[in-house]
Design an enzyme around this catalytic site. Structure first.
Site, PDB file in Angstrom:
ATOM      1  N   GLY A 278       0.775  -1.238   0.000  1.00  0.00           N
ATOM      2  CA  GLY A 278       0.000   0.000   0.000  1.00  0.00           C
ATOM      3  C   GLY A 278       0.801   1.279   0.000  1.00  0.00           C
ATOM      4  O   GLY A 278       0.231   2.362   0.068  1.00  0.00           O
ATOM      5  N   GLU A 320       4.307  -6.251   1.692  1.00  0.00           N
ATOM      6  CA  GLU A 320       3.911  -6.694   0.352  1.00  0.00           C
ATOM      7  C   GLU A 320       3.767  -5.523  -0.623  1.00  0.00           C
ATOM      8  O   GLU A 320       2.682  -5.263  -1.126  1.00  0.00           O
ATOM      9  CB  GLU A 320       2.568  -7.431   0.445  1.00  0.00           C
ATOM     10  CG  GLU A 320       2.617  -8.633   1.363  1.00  0.00           C
ATOM     11  CD  GLU A 320       1.241  -9.212   1.648  1.00  0.00           C
ATOM     12  OE1 GLU A 320       1.180 -10.397   1.977  1.00  0.00           O
ATOM     13  OE2 GLU A 320       0.236  -8.478   1.548  1.00  0.00           O
ATOM     14  N   PRO A 321       4.842  -4.818  -0.894  1.00  0.00           N
ATOM     15  CA  PRO A 321       4.713  -3.699  -1.833  1.00  0.00           C
ATOM     16  C   PRO A 321       4.528  -4.194  -3.267  1.00  0.00           C
ATOM     17  O   PRO A 321       5.233  -5.101  -3.702  1.00  0.00           O
ATOM     18  CB  PRO A 321       6.059  -2.972  -1.692  1.00  0.00           C
ATOM     19  CG  PRO A 321       7.021  -4.035  -1.262  1.00  0.00           C
ATOM     20  CD  PRO A 321       6.234  -5.034  -0.459  1.00  0.00           C
ATOM     21  N   GLY A 322       3.577  -3.635  -3.962  1.00  0.00           N
ATOM     22  CA  GLY A 322       3.402  -3.941  -5.384  1.00  0.00           C
ATOM     23  C   GLY A 322       3.715  -2.682  -6.174  1.00  0.00           C
ATOM     24  O   GLY A 322       4.750  -2.540  -6.814  1.00  0.00           O
ATOM     25  N   ARG A 360      -7.453   3.287 -14.342  1.00  0.00           N
ATOM     26  CA  ARG A 360      -7.338   3.876 -13.003  1.00  0.00           C
ATOM     27  C   ARG A 360      -7.948   5.280 -12.904  1.00  0.00           C
ATOM     28  O   ARG A 360      -8.495   5.647 -11.886  1.00  0.00           O
ATOM     29  CB  ARG A 360      -5.870   3.885 -12.540  1.00  0.00           C
ATOM     30  CG  ARG A 360      -5.286   2.477 -12.402  1.00  0.00           C
ATOM     31  CD  ARG A 360      -3.978   2.458 -11.635  1.00  0.00           C
ATOM     32  NE  ARG A 360      -4.179   2.774 -10.243  1.00  0.00           N
ATOM     33  CZ  ARG A 360      -3.984   3.951  -9.697  1.00  0.00           C
ATOM     34  NH1 ARG A 360      -3.510   4.956 -10.425  1.00  0.00           N
ATOM     35  NH2 ARG A 360      -4.211   4.151  -8.423  1.00  0.00           N
ATOM     36  N   TYR A 364     -10.743   5.365 -10.227  1.00  0.00           N
ATOM     37  CA  TYR A 364     -10.379   5.969  -8.936  1.00  0.00           C
ATOM     38  C   TYR A 364     -10.171   7.478  -9.029  1.00  0.00           C
ATOM     39  O   TYR A 364      -9.640   8.068  -8.089  1.00  0.00           O
ATOM     40  CB  TYR A 364      -9.070   5.391  -8.389  1.00  0.00           C
ATOM     41  CG  TYR A 364      -8.920   3.904  -8.454  1.00  0.00           C
ATOM     42  CD1 TYR A 364      -9.763   3.065  -7.738  1.00  0.00           C
ATOM     43  CD2 TYR A 364      -7.900   3.328  -9.202  1.00  0.00           C
ATOM     44  CE1 TYR A 364      -9.598   1.692  -7.791  1.00  0.00           C
ATOM     45  CE2 TYR A 364      -7.727   1.953  -9.250  1.00  0.00           C
ATOM     46  CZ  TYR A 364      -8.584   1.148  -8.545  1.00  0.00           C
ATOM     47  OH  TYR A 364      -8.419  -0.205  -8.589  1.00  0.00           O
ATOM     48  N   CYS A 391     -15.687   4.097 -26.516  1.00  0.00           N
ATOM     49  CA  CYS A 391     -16.991   4.748 -26.643  1.00  0.00           C
ATOM     50  C   CYS A 391     -17.562   5.110 -25.279  1.00  0.00           C
ATOM     51  O   CYS A 391     -18.594   4.582 -24.872  1.00  0.00           O
ATOM     52  CB  CYS A 391     -17.929   3.824 -27.390  1.00  0.00           C
ATOM     53  SG  CYS A 391     -17.263   3.405 -28.981  1.00  0.00           S
ATOM     54  N   GLU A 392     -16.878   5.958 -24.575  1.00  0.00           N
ATOM     55  CA  GLU A 392     -17.291   6.389 -23.238  1.00  0.00           C
ATOM     56  C   GLU A 392     -16.740   7.786 -23.030  1.00  0.00           C
ATOM     57  O   GLU A 392     -15.547   8.006 -23.278  1.00  0.00           O
ATOM     58  CB  GLU A 392     -16.594   5.554 -22.144  1.00  0.00           C
ATOM     59  CG  GLU A 392     -16.850   4.114 -22.161  1.00  0.00           C
ATOM     60  CD  GLU A 392     -17.782   3.663 -21.053  1.00  0.00           C
ATOM     61  OE1 GLU A 392     -18.088   4.465 -20.153  1.00  0.00           O
ATOM     62  OE2 GLU A 392     -18.193   2.513 -21.127  1.00  0.00           O
ATOM     63  N   TYR A 421      -0.936  -1.787 -11.905  1.00  0.00           N
ATOM     64  CA  TYR A 421      -2.395  -1.775 -12.070  1.00  0.00           C
ATOM     65  C   TYR A 421      -2.845  -1.135 -13.380  1.00  0.00           C
ATOM     66  O   TYR A 421      -3.940  -0.592 -13.460  1.00  0.00           O
ATOM     67  CB  TYR A 421      -3.079  -1.105 -10.867  1.00  0.00           C
ATOM     68  CG  TYR A 421      -2.688  -1.745  -9.553  1.00  0.00           C
ATOM     69  CD1 TYR A 421      -3.099  -3.036  -9.245  1.00  0.00           C
ATOM     70  CD2 TYR A 421      -1.862  -1.079  -8.647  1.00  0.00           C
ATOM     71  CE1 TYR A 421      -2.715  -3.648  -8.060  1.00  0.00           C
ATOM     72  CE2 TYR A 421      -1.466  -1.686  -7.463  1.00  0.00           C
ATOM     73  CZ  TYR A 421      -1.900  -2.972  -7.178  1.00  0.00           C
ATOM     74  OH  TYR A 421      -1.506  -3.572  -6.008  1.00  0.00           O
TER      75      TYR A 421
HETATM   76  N1  LLP Z   1      -1.109  -6.990  -0.166  1.00  0.00           N
HETATM   77  C1  LLP Z   1      -2.430  -7.162  -0.254  1.00  0.00           C
HETATM   78  C2  LLP Z   1      -3.086  -8.120   0.623  1.00  0.00           C
HETATM   79  C3  LLP Z   1      -3.173  -6.423  -1.181  1.00  0.00           C
HETATM   80  O1  LLP Z   1      -4.478  -6.600  -1.258  1.00  0.00           O
HETATM   81  C4  LLP Z   1      -2.511  -5.500  -2.021  1.00  0.00           C
HETATM   82  C5  LLP Z   1      -3.259  -4.716  -2.984  1.00  0.00           C
HETATM   83  C6  LLP Z   1      -1.130  -5.373  -1.912  1.00  0.00           C
HETATM   84  C7  LLP Z   1      -0.456  -6.122  -0.962  1.00  0.00           C
HETATM   85  C8  LLP Z   1      -0.327  -4.442  -2.770  1.00  0.00           C
HETATM   86  O2  LLP Z   1      -0.692  -3.128  -2.646  1.00  0.00           O
HETATM   87  P1  LLP Z   1       0.211  -1.979  -3.310  1.00  0.00           P
HETATM   88  O3  LLP Z   1       1.528  -1.957  -2.566  1.00  0.00           O
HETATM   89  O4  LLP Z   1       0.420  -2.347  -4.735  1.00  0.00           O
HETATM   90  O5  LLP Z   1      -0.590  -0.755  -3.160  1.00  0.00           O
HETATM   91  N2  LLP Z   1      -6.084  -1.540  -8.323  1.00  0.00           N
HETATM   92  C9  LLP Z   1      -5.823  -0.574  -7.284  1.00  0.00           C
HETATM   93  C10 LLP Z   1      -5.069  -1.138  -6.158  1.00  0.00           C
HETATM   94  C11 LLP Z   1      -5.728  -2.357  -5.565  1.00  0.00           C
HETATM   95  C12 LLP Z   1      -4.798  -3.012  -4.632  1.00  0.00           C
HETATM   96  C13 LLP Z   1      -5.328  -4.278  -4.159  1.00  0.00           C
HETATM   97  N3  LLP Z   1      -4.486  -4.902  -3.202  1.00  0.00           N
HETATM   98  C14 LLP Z   1      -5.094   0.620  -7.894  1.00  0.00           C
HETATM   99  O6  LLP Z   1      -4.911   0.637  -9.101  1.00  0.00           O
HETATM  100  O7  LLP Z   1      -4.760   1.567  -7.208  1.00  0.00           O
END
Ligand code: LLP
Length: 463
Positions: A278, A320-322, A360, A364, A391-392, A421
């Site tokens: 997050g 858990e950084p994504g 996104r 959002y 078409c939106e 994402y």
């Molecule tokens: N761990 C868990 C359990 C999660 O559900 C998520 C994201 C992450 C880690 C990774 O979060 P990050 O570090 O990437 O923020 N589609 C949305 C974000 C949804 C995230 C869902 N879970 C967006 O585009 O902002």
């Protein structure tokens, strides 16, 4: 239409909406390193490069739209997170942000673990050689089949998300003659300061088991009784695109409170705590994300302090950084098509992609930046809205940004910070083909996810 003949859109702040772009930047040709991948720069000829390859060459070879991913930057960010947390903690990259086999290999090489949340993500991870014991399996509605595959493969942990799943995973593990390592995901009741759809720790939502009302404590009771499960820790993920650690502080406080209750009730000190992902990134110059080492320091201090207060041994922390790893490493390259200046409003700049490659903004209200990358320009800034070809009317890629007023069809523009994402949430809306992901490093570019073709589309259509 020649560049000079193109009617310029509105130029200045008279029609600016509230938001990040309160005034045009001093120089539209400058690329803010905060929002662009590490190796991105502008060459002497004015053309932007990544990994030493210029975007005109990239567009020619791979077409547009396309995502270009700076492999050097990806590896550097992965390493920075790994190093920041050190050997006494684990970093699980959240595959949902963007996953491909090449990415899995890079993560493996850089010493990261991987968090997956579907059979498809699990299959990708395993097929690229990620050792199963370095994979965490997530999700609020895992199917029995997915659980079976995960347990059979020997994943390092399954994060249990409901009372039913506690029983389901225990049952599958027993059937397979295994004892599965699990964590329980709890909702700690924190309101993360982010968009409602990406906040996940308040109680009124689908993820996790609430601490409130003793539900999480009851889940722990049940999990500890089942032979098929080895409960190793508690998991909390409070949401996404978060910039300060105060939410994590509250979460850690409450999770440690549960660990203490577990110790008092069962005489067991669970060895792990997962604080989820997050952490926010810079989508525009107005965003100020913190560095991994600052975050690692803050989170470690919070957990250590809370555990000392509760007289608990400090558990092994995982995160858990994504987005924070992959987000800043890629940009989407588009070719400018139709340009529509609307008097007194703004100029609509249409590109050859849109909400199918970046949902996104529509979903959002996300803010993005954009730059003209195939050349420089000394023209006046014009307030532009970058829109797609769908078409939106909500098909917006960049809501409000300044582009040079001499922008013309055929120019290349790029939207940075689209590594997370975007491809992973891409769709085929209007039967638009999903763009490729091209990794660029040291002067070489290679496709890691190829462009979808009409054949791909028609192959699924078997009617
Ligand atoms: N761990 C868990 C359990 C999660 O559900 C998520 C994201 C992450 C880690 C990774 O979060 P990050 O570090 O990437 O923020 N589609 C949305 C974000 C949804 C995230 C869902 N879970 C967006 O585009 O902002």
């Amino acid at each position: 239409m020649s560049r000079s003949a193109h009617p310029a859109g509105p130029r200045h702040a008279d029609v600016l909406p509230e938001g990040h772009y309160s005034a045009p930047p001093a120089d539209l040709n400058t690329l803010d390193p905060k929002v662009w991948a590490q190796t991105v720069d502008r060459g002497d000829d004015g053309v932007v490069r990544v990994g030493g390859v210029d975007v005109k060459a990239l567009a020619e070879e791979f077409g547009t739209p396309a995502y270009f991913l700076d492999e050097t930057d990806f590896r550097a960010r992965a390493r920075a997170w790994r190093t920041a947390f050190g050997q006494d903690a684990d970093v699980f990259y959240a595959g949902k942000a963007f996953l491909s086999r090449a990415v899995v290999r890079w993560l493996h090489e850089e010493g990261l673990n991987l968090d997956v949340c579907s059979g498809g993500e699990l299959a990708t991870a395993l097929s690229a050689g990620m050792p199963a014991d370095r994979i965490a399996f997530h999700g609020n509605n895992k199917s029995t089949e997915e659980i079976h595959r995960a347990v059979e493969a020997g994943v390092g942990r399954i994060v249990l998300d409901s009372f039913q799943e506690i029983v389901r995973v225990a049952h599958v593990a027993q059937e397979l003659g295994k004892r599965q390592r699990v964590q329980i995901r709890v909702t700690v009741g924190v309101e993360a300061h982010t968009h409602e759809f990406i906040a996940t720790a308040h109680e009124d939502q689908k993820f996790g088991i609430p601490l409130a009302g003793g539900q999480a404590a009851e889940a722990v009771r049940r999990a500890l009784k089942l032979d098929g499960l080895e409960l190793i820790g508690i998991h909390s993920h409070i949401g996404s695109q978060i910039f300060d650690t105060s939410g994590f502080e509250v979460a850690a406080h409450r999770v440690v409170g549960l660990l203490k209750d577990i110790r008092d009730e069962h005489g067991v000190e669970l060895p792990e705590i997962d604080l989820g992902g997050g952490l926010g990134i810079a989508y525009t110059s107005a965003d100020d994300p913190r560095e991994p080492h600052e975050i690692a320091k803050a989170l470690t201090e919070i957990v250590t302090r809370e555990c000392e207060g509760a007289r608990l041994r400090t558990p092994r922390i995982s995160v858990e950084p994504g987005r924070a790893i992959v987000g800043p490493t890629a940009f989407t390259l588009y070719e400018v098509g139709t340009i529509k200046p609307l008097d007194g409003l703004r100029t609509y700049v249409s590109v050859d992609g849109g909400m199918s490659d970046n949902i996104r903004t529509a979903l959002y209200d996300a803010e993005y930046s954009v730059a003209l990358v195939s050349r420089t320009s000394d023209a006046e800034p014009m307030l532009a809205r970058v829109v797609g070809k769908h078409c939106e009317s909500g098909d917006i890629v960049v809501k409000d940004a300044f582009l040079p007023a001499d922008l013309a069809p055929g120019d290349l523009i790029a939207v940075p910070a689209t590594g997370a994402y975007c491809r992973s949430m891409a769709s085929n809306y209007n039967h638009v083909l999903r763009p490729p992901v091209v990794a660029v490093k040291d002067g070489e570019a290679r496709v890691i996810v190829r462009r979808e073709t009409e054949e791909d589309l028609l192959r699924l259509d078997v009617g």
